[in-house]
Design a protein around this motif. Structure first.
Motif, short mmCIF file in Angstrom:
data_model
loop_
_atom_site.label_atom_id
_atom_site.label_comp_id
_atom_site.label_asym_id
_atom_site.label_seq_id
_atom_site.Cartn_x
_atom_site.Cartn_y
_atom_site.Cartn_z
N UNK A 1 0.41 -0.85 -0.25
CA UNK A 1 0.24 -0.18 -0.06
C UNK A 1 1.18 0.70 -0.13
N UNK A 2 2.09 1.75 0.75
CA UNK A 2 2.59 2.01 0.99
C UNK A 2 2.66 3.30 -0.74
N UNK A 3 3.95 1.43 -1.19
CA UNK A 3 3.84 1.68 -2.64
C UNK A 3 3.04 2.64 -3.69
N UNK A 4 1.74 2.35 -3.57
CA UNK A 4 0.86 2.39 -4.19
C UNK A 4 1.01 3.59 -5.72
N UNK A 5 0.60 4.72 -4.15
CA UNK A 5 1.15 6.13 -5.13
C UNK A 5 2.00 6.23 -5.78
N UNK A 6 3.67 5.88 -4.81
CA UNK A 6 4.64 6.69 -5.29
C UNK A 6 4.33 6.16 -7.34
N UNK A 7 4.38 5.00 -7.25
CA UNK A 7 4.19 4.35 -9.23
C UNK A 7 2.83 4.89 -9.48
N UNK A 8 1.88 5.51 -9.25
CA UNK A 8 0.76 5.78 -9.75
C UNK A 8 1.41 7.23 -10.13
N UNK A 9 1.91 8.57 -9.24
CA UNK A 9 2.25 9.54 -9.75
C UNK A 9 3.03 9.28 -10.78
N UNK A 10 4.54 8.29 -10.42
CA UNK A 10 5.09 8.35 -11.52
C UNK A 10 4.53 8.30 -12.85
N UNK B 1 -0.90 9.33 3.18
CA UNK B 1 0.67 8.55 3.04
C UNK B 1 1.02 7.82 1.94
N UNK B 2 0.84 7.38 1.32
CA UNK B 2 1.75 6.65 0.13
C UNK B 2 2.11 8.14 -0.74
N UNK B 3 1.76 9.12 -1.01
CA UNK B 3 1.90 9.98 -1.58
C UNK B 3 2.81 10.84 -0.90
N UNK B 4 2.64 11.04 -0.41
CA UNK B 4 3.50 11.62 0.90
C UNK B 4 5.34 10.87 0.69
N UNK B 5 5.05 9.16 0.51
CA UNK B 5 5.98 8.50 0.28
C UNK B 5 6.81 8.57 -1.62
#
Length: 270
Positions: A63-72, A215-219
């Motif tokens: 879950x923590x890595x999900x938003x960095x992948x989307x945003x990237x 939190x995930x987005x902040x990651x």
């Protein structure tokens, strides 16, 4: 111990329970993942996941890595237009990833922690070995559709359980002749759809909240910082050799995850 207030989120609650050393370790994992991606573009999760598994349950790490992948991947998915025509060309792998993530998240949630860690380690090792072997398949138009459905499903399972869908997707796209900008755009679209499905499935099952997504987005911040830090070194390092070293590290780390889980010894691990 650092104390924060996180609202109604499994990820937030687990982070709140960690001490300062563990929180710093998580930031370092994301930073190192970004640095490796900045040099060899193999993806953040492949490197970050083995490190994160020392501090977080696998479900939280995914879950923590999900938003960095989307945003990237959103900028690459939108680059150059032609979004709908591209989506039509990769419709079957997209369907495979949606179904695969729904199944994969259900499996991940059902697994007890030590088995989830072992499964994630096995998928990480498979991903690294695939990238090390760099298999070159060729799919005819007749087989491209069915293979896309199957490999999209398999990639989504790897995404749901270990956050590493890239190798199978790369195999499929290369085998169908996608290169350059077409390759980058197609894999970015598939990844965005895949992770959005994963997050929606987590949220629909009440296993993720809006605070978890924030939190995930902040990651993404340490990931981007890592990429920027290595930019001056990117052209000075031999990427092919560095890539092999990184992937060998991932295989060793994945093996350690499996051993630590205790499944090979019939126990529950540490």
């Amino acid at each position: 111990m650092l104390h924060f207030t996180f609202a109604n989120g499994a990820l937030g609650a687990d982070l709140q329970a960690l001490d300062t050393v563990a929180l710093v370790g998580i930031v370092v994992a994301l930073l190192v993942g970004g640095m490796v991606k900045g040099v060899v573009s193999i993806g953040v999760p492949l490197v970050a996941m083995p490190i994160l598994s020392h501090f977080l349950p696998i479900k939280d790490a995914v879950l923590l890595l999900s938003m960095p992948i989307i945003l990237g991947n959103i900028p690459q998915a939108l680059e150059g237009g032609e979004l709908l025509p591209t989506v039509r060309r990769i419709a079957l792998p997209l369907i495979g990833t949606v179904v695969g993530n729904i199944v994969g998240v259900s499996v991940l949630i059902a697994l007890v922690p030590h088995r989830a860690q072992a499964a994630a380690g096995a998928f990480l090792m498979l991903a690294a070995l695939l990238l090390l072997a760099a298999p070159r398949l060729t799919l005819t138009p007749r087989w491209a559709g069915p293979a896309g459905l199957v490999l999209g499903f398999g990639a989504a399972l790897m995404e749901s359980i270990a956050s590493v869908p890239g190798p199978l997707l790369a195999m499929y796209l290369i085998a169908t002749g996608a290169t350059g900008k077409a390759f980058t755009k197609r894999i970015a679209i598939i990844l965005v759809v895949s992770i959005v499905t994963l997050v929606a499935t987590f949220s629909g099952g009440a296993h993720a909240s809006w605070s978890d997504l924030v939190i995930s987005a902040c990651a993404s911040i340490p990931v981007i910082a890592g990429m920027l830090l290595v930019r001056p070194l990117r052209d000075r390092l031999p990427p092919a050799a560095f890539r092999v070293v990184v992937l060998v590290f991932v295989v060793a780390a994945a093996a350690q995850m499996i051993l630590k889980s205790g499944v090979l010894a019939g126990g529950h691990g540490a």
